[in-house]
Write an enzyme that holds these catalytic residues in place. Structure first.
Site, mmCIF file in Angstrom:
data_model
loop_
_atom_site.group_PDB
_atom_site.id
_atom_site.type_symbol
_atom_site.label_atom_id
_atom_site.label_comp_id
_atom_site.label_asym_id
_atom_site.label_seq_id
_atom_site.Cartn_x
_atom_site.Cartn_y
_atom_site.Cartn_z
ATOM 1 N N ASP A 171 0.866 -1.353 0.167
ATOM 2 C CA ASP A 171 0.095 -0.060 0.107
ATOM 3 C C ASP A 171 0.671 1.378 0.168
ATOM 4 O OD1 ASP A 171 -1.924 -1.863 0.024
ATOM 5 O OD2 ASP A 171 -2.788 -1.264 2.134
ATOM 6 N N PHE A 173 2.213 2.124 -3.336
ATOM 7 C CA PHE A 173 1.078 2.427 -4.251
ATOM 8 C C PHE A 173 0.997 4.006 -4.021
ATOM 9 C CE2 PHE A 173 -3.380 3.469 -5.057
ATOM 10 C CZ PHE A 173 -3.447 2.913 -6.234
ATOM 11 N N ASP A 174 0.881 4.276 -2.318
ATOM 12 C CA ASP A 174 0.627 5.730 -2.058
ATOM 13 C C ASP A 174 1.453 6.660 -2.691
ATOM 14 O OD1 ASP A 174 -1.718 5.045 -0.982
ATOM 15 O OD2 ASP A 174 -0.886 5.081 1.145
ATOM 16 N N LEU A 201 -36.405 -7.191 -14.624
ATOM 17 C CA LEU A 201 -36.509 -8.670 -15.031
ATOM 18 C C LEU A 201 -37.741 -9.077 -14.406
ATOM 19 C CD1 LEU A 201 -32.969 -10.067 -14.181
ATOM 20 C CD2 LEU A 201 -34.046 -9.964 -16.170
ATOM 21 N N GLU A 210 -26.703 -16.730 -12.843
ATOM 22 C CA GLU A 210 -25.639 -15.971 -12.082
ATOM 23 C C GLU A 210 -26.357 -15.223 -10.964
ATOM 24 O OE1 GLU A 210 -25.694 -13.673 -15.950
ATOM 25 O OE2 GLU A 210 -25.581 -11.945 -14.599
ATOM 26 N N LYS A 251 -28.021 -12.532 -8.292
ATOM 27 C CA LYS A 251 -28.509 -11.319 -8.415
ATOM 28 C C LYS A 251 -28.227 -10.322 -7.395
ATOM 29 C CE LYS A 251 -33.342 -9.457 -9.009
ATOM 30 N NZ LYS A 251 -33.232 -8.295 -8.325
ATOM 31 N N ASP A 277 -27.947 -7.403 -4.878
ATOM 32 C CA ASP A 277 -28.894 -6.533 -4.286
ATOM 33 C C ASP A 277 -28.314 -5.020 -4.159
ATOM 34 O OD1 ASP A 277 -31.143 -5.717 -3.404
ATOM 35 O OD2 ASP A 277 -31.126 -6.841 -1.368
ATOM 36 N N ARG A 292 -30.459 4.043 -13.279
ATOM 37 C CA ARG A 292 -31.602 3.434 -13.961
ATOM 38 C C ARG A 292 -32.692 4.313 -14.254
ATOM 39 N NH1 ARG A 292 -36.276 0.247 -12.900
ATOM 40 N NH2 ARG A 292 -37.027 -0.781 -14.662
ATOM 41 N N GLU A 326 -24.291 -3.652 -11.422
ATOM 42 C CA GLU A 326 -24.735 -3.392 -10.104
ATOM 43 C C GLU A 326 -23.735 -2.851 -9.224
ATOM 44 O OE1 GLU A 326 -28.040 -4.016 -10.223
ATOM 45 O OE2 GLU A 326 -28.812 -4.355 -8.063
ATOM 46 N N TYR A 384 -22.867 -7.053 -15.356
ATOM 47 C CA TYR A 384 -23.748 -8.391 -15.637
ATOM 48 C C TYR A 384 -24.270 -8.066 -17.144
ATOM 49 C CZ TYR A 384 -27.642 -5.402 -14.074
ATOM 50 O OH TYR A 384 -28.598 -4.125 -13.873
ATOM 51 N N LYS A 430 -30.598 -16.560 -17.580
ATOM 52 C CA LYS A 430 -30.708 -16.074 -18.869
ATOM 53 C C LYS A 430 -30.553 -16.889 -19.922
ATOM 54 C CE LYS A 430 -28.714 -11.677 -16.963
ATOM 55 N NZ LYS A 430 -27.471 -10.892 -16.666
ATOM 56 N N LYS A 455 -36.335 -15.040 -6.961
ATOM 57 C CA LYS A 455 -35.684 -14.182 -5.814
ATOM 58 C C LYS A 455 -35.815 -15.131 -4.398
ATOM 59 C CE LYS A 455 -36.818 -9.814 -5.066
ATOM 60 N NZ LYS A 455 -36.774 -8.481 -5.319
ATOM 61 N N CYS A 475 -36.189 4.391 33.934
ATOM 62 C CA CYS A 475 -35.158 3.805 33.496
ATOM 63 C C CYS A 475 -35.255 2.545 34.237
ATOM 64 C CB CYS A 475 -33.977 4.857 33.635
ATOM 65 S SG CYS A 475 -32.413 3.901 33.340
ATOM 66 N N CYS A 516 -31.659 3.059 36.621
ATOM 67 C CA CYS A 516 -31.526 4.100 37.482
ATOM 68 C C CYS A 516 -32.896 4.665 38.079
ATOM 69 C CB CYS A 516 -30.604 5.098 37.178
ATOM 70 S SG CYS A 516 -31.403 6.246 36.024
ATOM 71 N N CYS A 560 -33.172 8.328 28.996
ATOM 72 C CA CYS A 560 -32.847 8.537 30.487
ATOM 73 C C CYS A 560 -32.054 9.785 30.993
ATOM 74 C CB CYS A 560 -32.208 7.236 31.079
ATOM 75 S SG CYS A 560 -31.646 7.641 32.890
ATOM 76 N N CYS A 590 -26.594 7.234 35.829
ATOM 77 C CA CYS A 590 -27.071 6.212 35.578
ATOM 78 C C CYS A 590 -25.833 5.208 34.980
ATOM 79 C CB CYS A 590 -27.970 6.537 34.568
ATOM 80 S SG CYS A 590 -28.823 5.029 33.555
#
Ligand code: IVH
Length: 681
Positions: free
Chosen positions: A34, A37-38, A84, A113, A115, A117, A136, A172, A224, A287, A311, A405, A408, A423, A429
């Site tokens: 890293d 890279f930096d 879909l 494949e 799906k 979320d 979309r 996605e 996808y 598909k 689903k 509470c 207390c 509270c 407390c």
């Protein structure tokens, strides 16, 4: 360095950095550290600042964001983004396969494949360069979110290898669970509302106006869909392999299936295995593989006829509510928790579920001893989704939220516009005090890791510490030999805390080291309501030391970047309390850092001057400009007022701001003028 030579180096750095980005984020097999890279990235940043004529919107330096978008432009999709057809039943998947096979005489192969979320995105590339990313939207038109999408490291800004002149691809955008958990933890600490699930937070992040903030959110993108090539035998499966070659992240799980048995096997496998994925999926997409067959099948008004989404059902079981307990957090907020008859759900035993707040209990109309439905969706903590009314006992009483509470006995309060009860006894407390000390020592605050939450609780229960300042009076003799064993309610296992010699040594040296923790983290550690890590940093930089912060008026606080009335009032309340001031005095005399090392508030070229930064800049990102101002002793404020000295105007600054500055007689300067003021050119 001369311009042509610089250009060659810039070009080399851009290509090398993107190669490392790809190996790290898309292929998961990094080549360099890293740190190395930096270093490359820093070199590129500084060359780009010196040679702005070689600007490139797809330079890897843009991955950290920095641009501000006021409102998103909309763009019309060249092909509408359809969704879909979906189903929860295997029979309907079978019917889909039968339909396809009936209308096609050739043998049909399907791809299965995951799906994902998240949020659908359309990506346009011209001559291999990412030129536009559009959400979309309503399927016809979406928002242009290109700058935000550029920050997603697994997405190529320039394609690799051979590619068509023009390409529109779909994928996605998701938020991996670790990023989601991290974000919510941060938001909780800052008193902000948390996101319900990774999908909502991916969608929210994509619509942020500050792309630098998007970069910090850790989004990811799975590709996808690639348009067909027109070649009769070309397939979706192959097109995704090709996209992988262009540098996209394409799921490894893509599988070719020939019949319903293989498809069902894929579905069953992933319904279980999805728990172990680092991101959420909500189903499987099936598909038709060959593009020419897809074309022959065509579309209905809304969906393609060549694909279907199966689903997963959110797992749901019914169990009995035994009781409701009430937990008191460090801010005094009361969280009701349902204790349930243990039940198996999605591979774990569930005994508890969060009920969030009184409104949720009322909305569920929860009665004592009810049978409730418990569901595990994308979220980690199971939730109660409803009551099985058929099994309700006659005469059972509605659940009453507590009035006092549980720890207390204080009368609970509800603040306007907040769902939670509190509270108010923050001083005495016990869980609030324990919570404050636990927050104080936590990793992102004072980082006294050697003293965990369990030990803090024990020391508090034994009366050895009462507040964070007591930690700095501890000596080994106070701790040595303390021991406690108890049974953990959740797991039933025996737990033990014991303070042996080595442990005590580590604790004392951890406390000692925390005296060097910088002011901004000390400020965060105090646990002032709504003052999270970012706000603490801004306050520390703005005021430079605690004295100035404590003396600040409401107006002065409101001038700090991102500080609104809620935070400002919380600060005034906190410093207004005698007890807090006493705690701070004790922490000061224990040698904690209450001066910022960052702010050169006196002596810098911009010392005492206040700035409002607006628009987009050629050489630096907005955050980098603000840092420069602060490094040279200046202050950043959020809005123009009579106290503002300079308006730093970038591109796209709205005319209203300019007018207001002119009216107030505030000097308007450019990025170059600022750089001159601080002697950078
Ligand atoms: S294919 C013509 N494949 O699910 C539609 N969609 O309603 C092409 N999604 O909006 C979509 N994973 O955002 C496809 N592997 C995948 C997907 C996927 C997630 C989303 C997509 C779409 C929705 C389907």
């Amino acid at each position: 360095m001369q311009a042509p030579e610089a250009y060659a180096r810039i070009d080399y750095l851009r290509r090398t950095i993107e190669e490392h980005n790809h190996r790290y984020y898309a292929e998961n097999r990094p080549l360099i550290s890293d740190q190395a890279f930096d270093q490359l990235l820093k070199e590129l940043e500084s060359l780009e600042a010196r040679f702005p004529e070689y600007d490139d919107p797809n330079s890897p330096t843009r991955r950290v964001g920095g641009s501000i978008t006021r409102s998103f432009d909309t763009a019309t999709h060249e092909y509408p983004m359809l969704s879909l057809g979906n189903t929860y039943s295997l029979e309907e998947v079978e019917a889909f396969i039968a339909r396809v096979e009936k209308s096609i005489t050739d043998e049909v192969t399907f791809t299965c494949e995951l799906k994902y979320d998240g949020v659908a995105i359309s990506l346009s590339y011209l001559q291999g360069q990412l030129v536009q990313a559009v959400t979309r939207g309503d399927g016809e038109k979406g928002d242009v979110v290109t700058d935000n999408v550029r920050t997603i490291r697994s997405l190529p800004l320039k394609l690799r290898g051979e590619y068509p002149e023009r390409l529109i691809l779909r994928g996605e955008i998701i938020m991996p669970r670790v990023s989601f958990d991290h974000l919510n933890r941060e938001r909780r600490a800052e008193g902000k509302e948390t996101f319900a699930n990774p999908r909502n937070s991916a969608a929210g992040s994509l619509k942020l106006q500050d792309s630098a903030e998007v970069a910090r959110r850790g989004l990811d993108c799975f590709l996808y869909s690639v348009p067909g090539t027109g070649n009769a035998q070309s397939t979706h499966f192959d097109s995704l392999q090709q996209a992988r070659g262009w540098g996209f992240r394409v799921s490894e799980q893509l599988t070719r299936c020939r019949d319903i048995q293989e498809i069902e096997e894929f579905i069953r496998y992933w319904d279980q295995a999805r728990q172990a994925l680092p991101y959420d999926i909500d189903g499987v997409v099936i598909k038709v593989d060959r593009f020419d067959l897809q074309e022959a099948l065509g579309f209905t008004a809304k969906n393609p006829r060549w694909a279907i989404a199966y689903k997963f059902k959110a797992e749901n079981v019914s169990t009995r509510l035994l009781s409701v307990s009430y937990q008191v957090g460090r801010t005094g907020a009361i969280t009701p928790v349902a204790n349930l008859e243990p039940v198996q759900l999605a591979g774990t035993t569930v005994k508890r579920a969060s009920l969030h707040n009184a409104d949720i209990i009322a909305a569920l109309d929860l009665h004592e001893h009810d049978h409730v439905f418990v569901e595990k969706g994308g979220e980690i903590i199971p939730k109660i989704t409803g009551v099985d009314l058929e099994r309700r006992e006659t005469g059972s009483q509605p659940m009453q939220f507590i009035t006092h509470c549980p720890e207390c006995g204080s009368l609970l309060e509800r603040r306007e516009e907040e769902a939670a009860y509190y509270c108010p006894n923050s001083r005495a407390c016990p869980p609030q005090i324990r919570g404050r000390i636990a927050h104080f020592i936590s990793r992102r605050a004072m980082d006294i890791e050697s003293l965990g939450e369990g030990k803090v609780e024990l020391l508090y229960d034994l009366g050895i510490i009462q507040d964070p300042a007591d930690l700095y009076d501890l000596a080994p003799m106070h701790l040595l030999g303390i021991e406690k064993t108890w049974e953990d309610q959740e797991s039933g296992k025996l737990r033990k805390v014991s303070f042996r010699e080595k442990t005590v040594e580590n604790i004392i040296s951890g406390i000692e080291a925390s005296r060097e923790v910088p002011f901004e983290r000390v400020l965060f550690a105090l646990g002032i309501r709504y003052v999270g890590e970012t706000t603490a940093k801004k306050l520390a930089r703005h005021f430079g030391d605690l004295d100035a912060l404590m003396q600040a008026s409401l107006d002065e606080l409101l001038r700090v970047d991102e500080v609104g009335p809620r935070i400002a009032e919380s600060l005034l309340n906190y410093f207004g309390e005698e007890e807090n001031r006493r705690l701070i005095e004790r922490l000061i005399s224990s040698g904690l850092q209450f001066h910022s090392q960052q702010a050169l508030s006196s002596g810098g070229a911009l010392s005492g001057r206040s700035f409002v930064v607006s628009g987009v800049f050629a050489r630096y990102s907005r955050d980098a400009i603000k840092d420069l101002i602060e490094k040279h002793g200046g202050r950043n404020t959020a809005s123009l007022s009579a106290q503002t000295d300079f308006l730093l105007a970038g591109e796209n600054m709205g005319p209203a701001k300019r007018e207001k500055a002119e009216k107030l007689g505030i000097r308007i300067i450019s990025e170059d003028e600022l750089l001159q003021m601080i002697g950078k050119e």
